[in-house]
Design a protein around this motif. Structure first.
Motif, PDB file in Angstrom:
ATOM      1  N   SER A   5       0.835  -1.211   0.000  1.00 58.15           N
ATOM      2  CA  SER A   5       0.000   0.000   0.000  1.00 58.15           C
ATOM      3  C   SER A   5       0.865   1.254   0.000  1.00 58.15           C
ATOM      4  CB  SER A   5      -0.929   0.002   1.214  1.00 58.15           C
ATOM      5  OG  SER A   5      -1.830  -1.086   1.170  1.00 58.15           O
ATOM      6  N   ILE A   6       1.975   1.212   0.739  1.00 56.81           N
ATOM      7  CA  ILE A   6       2.889   2.359   0.775  1.00 56.81           C
ATOM      8  C   ILE A   6       3.433   2.635  -0.618  1.00 56.81           C
ATOM      9  CG2 ILE A   6       5.121   3.163   1.616  1.00 56.81           C
ATOM     10  CD1 ILE A   6       4.548   1.695   4.229  1.00 56.81           C
ATOM     11  N   ILE A   7       3.859   1.566  -1.314  1.00 50.20           N
ATOM     12  CA  ILE A   7       4.401   1.733  -2.659  1.00 50.20           C
ATOM     13  C   ILE A   7       3.338   2.289  -3.600  1.00 50.20           C
ATOM     14  CG2 ILE A   7       5.334   0.519  -4.667  1.00 50.20           C
ATOM     15  CD1 ILE A   7       6.689  -1.410  -2.729  1.00 50.20           C
ATOM     16  N   PHE A  11       3.495   6.026  -5.451  1.00 51.37           N
ATOM     17  CA  PHE A  11       3.872   5.996  -6.860  1.00 51.37           C
ATOM     18  C   PHE A  11       3.556   7.293  -7.615  1.00 51.37           C
ATOM     19  CE2 PHE A  11       4.794   3.638 -10.789  1.00 51.37           C
ATOM     20  CZ  PHE A  11       5.899   2.949 -10.327  1.00 51.37           C
ATOM     21  N   PRO A  12       2.389   7.920  -7.412  1.00 51.50           N
ATOM     22  CA  PRO A  12       2.137   9.181  -8.140  1.00 51.50           C
ATOM     23  C   PRO A  12       3.206  10.247  -7.868  1.00 51.50           C
ATOM     24  CG  PRO A  12       0.097   8.338  -7.230  1.00 51.50           C
ATOM     25  CD  PRO A  12       1.197   7.490  -6.655  1.00 51.50           C
ATOM     26  N   ALA A  13       3.601  10.386  -6.608  1.00 51.75           N
ATOM     27  CA  ALA A  13       4.637  11.371  -6.273  1.00 51.75           C
ATOM     28  C   ALA A  13       5.982  10.984  -6.879  1.00 51.75           C
ATOM     29  CB  ALA A  13       4.766  11.498  -4.751  1.00 51.75           C
ATOM     30  N   THR A  18      10.109  11.424 -11.212  1.00 47.43           N
ATOM     31  CA  THR A  18      10.721  10.773 -12.372  1.00 47.43           C
ATOM     32  C   THR A  18      10.649  11.674 -13.591  1.00 47.43           C
ATOM     33  OG1 THR A  18      10.119   8.585 -11.532  1.00 47.43           O
ATOM     34  CG2 THR A  18      10.636   8.749 -13.879  1.00 47.43           C
ATOM     35  N   TRP A  19       9.539  12.366 -13.770  1.00 45.55           N
ATOM     36  CA  TRP A  19       9.386  13.280 -14.914  1.00 45.55           C
ATOM     37  C   TRP A  19      10.412  14.409 -14.839  1.00 45.55           C
ATOM     38  CZ3 TRP A  19       8.434  14.037 -19.598  1.00 45.55           C
ATOM     39  CH2 TRP A  19       8.089  15.285 -20.129  1.00 45.55           C
ATOM     40  N   ARG A 172      14.712  13.282  -4.341  1.00 43.63           N
ATOM     41  CA  ARG A 172      14.139  14.153  -3.309  1.00 43.63           C
ATOM     42  C   ARG A 172      12.687  13.781  -3.028  1.00 43.63           C
ATOM     43  NH1 ARG A 172      14.893  18.798  -0.394  1.00 43.63           N
ATOM     44  NH2 ARG A 172      17.067  18.879  -1.033  1.00 43.63           N
ATOM     45  N   ARG A 173      11.941  13.409  -4.069  1.00 49.10           N
ATOM     46  CA  ARG A 173      10.571  12.933  -3.845  1.00 49.10           C
ATOM     47  C   ARG A 173      10.580  11.732  -2.899  1.00 49.10           C
ATOM     48  NH1 ARG A 173       5.975  15.945  -4.938  1.00 49.10           N
ATOM     49  NH2 ARG A 173       6.296  17.092  -6.879  1.00 49.10           N
ATOM     50  N   GLY A 174      11.534  10.847  -3.145  1.00 50.99           N
ATOM     51  CA  GLY A 174      11.659   9.691  -2.261  1.00 50.99           C
ATOM     52  C   GLY A 174      11.943  10.099  -0.836  1.00 50.99           C
TER      53      GLY A 174
END
Length: 225
Positions: A5-7, A11-13, A18-19, A172-174
């Motif tokens: 569920s965390i993954i 994923f959207p963030a 990634t973009w 950084r998102r991570g």
């Protein structure tokens, strides 16, 4: 909350990050290519002064750590009244350093093409620049593609240094997600998997392009870089 569920929720963030990473990578490679082609042309066909300039440029930017280059651009240029956004500073830093490597990739590729090609172009009335553009460069691009694929991988990985300037790319998102989920290993493994998928996909795609452009019986085995 379970790990799956965390993954899924993260994923959207991570895709947003990634973009940004992809934009940094392709813009930096494009800038590097735009600088490298004139440098490689001048190093092979230019005068002594220009060749010395290219050698100095290449030695300097291949010797300085990428992070130091980013800091010099982002924190140093404002002292001269020139300010860049973090994103622009990253693209400039990665681009000018990539140009140093790409110039040597294309220099080697150009020199691998027989000099008779340029002499034939000149005998038809072409200038050196025209002969390079229409005769030598199309052949050199085929030769340069494999090492250029390696350069893509290097710039993609170096794009993570944008983290140091506050650019919200994949890494950084991570980091933001880890601060709320407290699952560093899970998130960093997911980030690593995304990097792997991008690298594998692009490398395989460029390999297909290389095979499609290959000329039967025309193989150059010497290393360029």
């Amino acid at each position: 909350m379970d790990k799956l569920s965390i993954i899924i929720n993260s994923f959207p963030a991570l895709l947003e990050g990634t973009w940004v990473t992809l934009k940094i990578t392709f813009l930096s490679l494009g800038l590097g290519l735009a600088i490298a082609l004139p440098l490689s042309f001048g190093q092979v066909y230019g005068g002594k002064g220009f060749r010395v300039f290219v050698v100095i440029y290449e030695r300097i930017f291949r010797s300085i750590p990428e992070l130091v280059i980013l800091f010099l651009i982002f924190y140093g240029f404002p002292r001269a009244g020139i300010k860049f956004s973090p994103f622009t500073a990253v693209v400039l830093g990665l681009g000018i350093r990539s140009a140093a490597y790409q110039s040597q990739i294309f220099r080697g590729a150009i020199q691998s093409i027989s000099t008779t090609q340029m002499r034939a172009a000149r005998s038809l009335g072409m200038t050196k620049l025209q002969g390079f553009r229409h005769v030598v460069l199309p052949q050199a691009l085929r030769v340069a593609l494999p090492p250029w694929t390696n350069e893509f991988t290097i710039v993609l990985k170096d794009s993570s240094l944008a983290y140091a300037l506050g650019v919200t790319e994949l890494l950084r998102r991570g980091g933001y997600i880890i601060s709320t989920t407290y699952e560093p290993m899970l998130i960093y493994l997911t980030v690593a998997l995304i990097y792997f998928v991008i690298t594998f996909t692009v490398n395989r795609s460029l390999k297909k392009v290389e095979e499609a452009l290959a000329i039967p019986g025309f193989e150059i085995k010497e290393s360029i870089r």
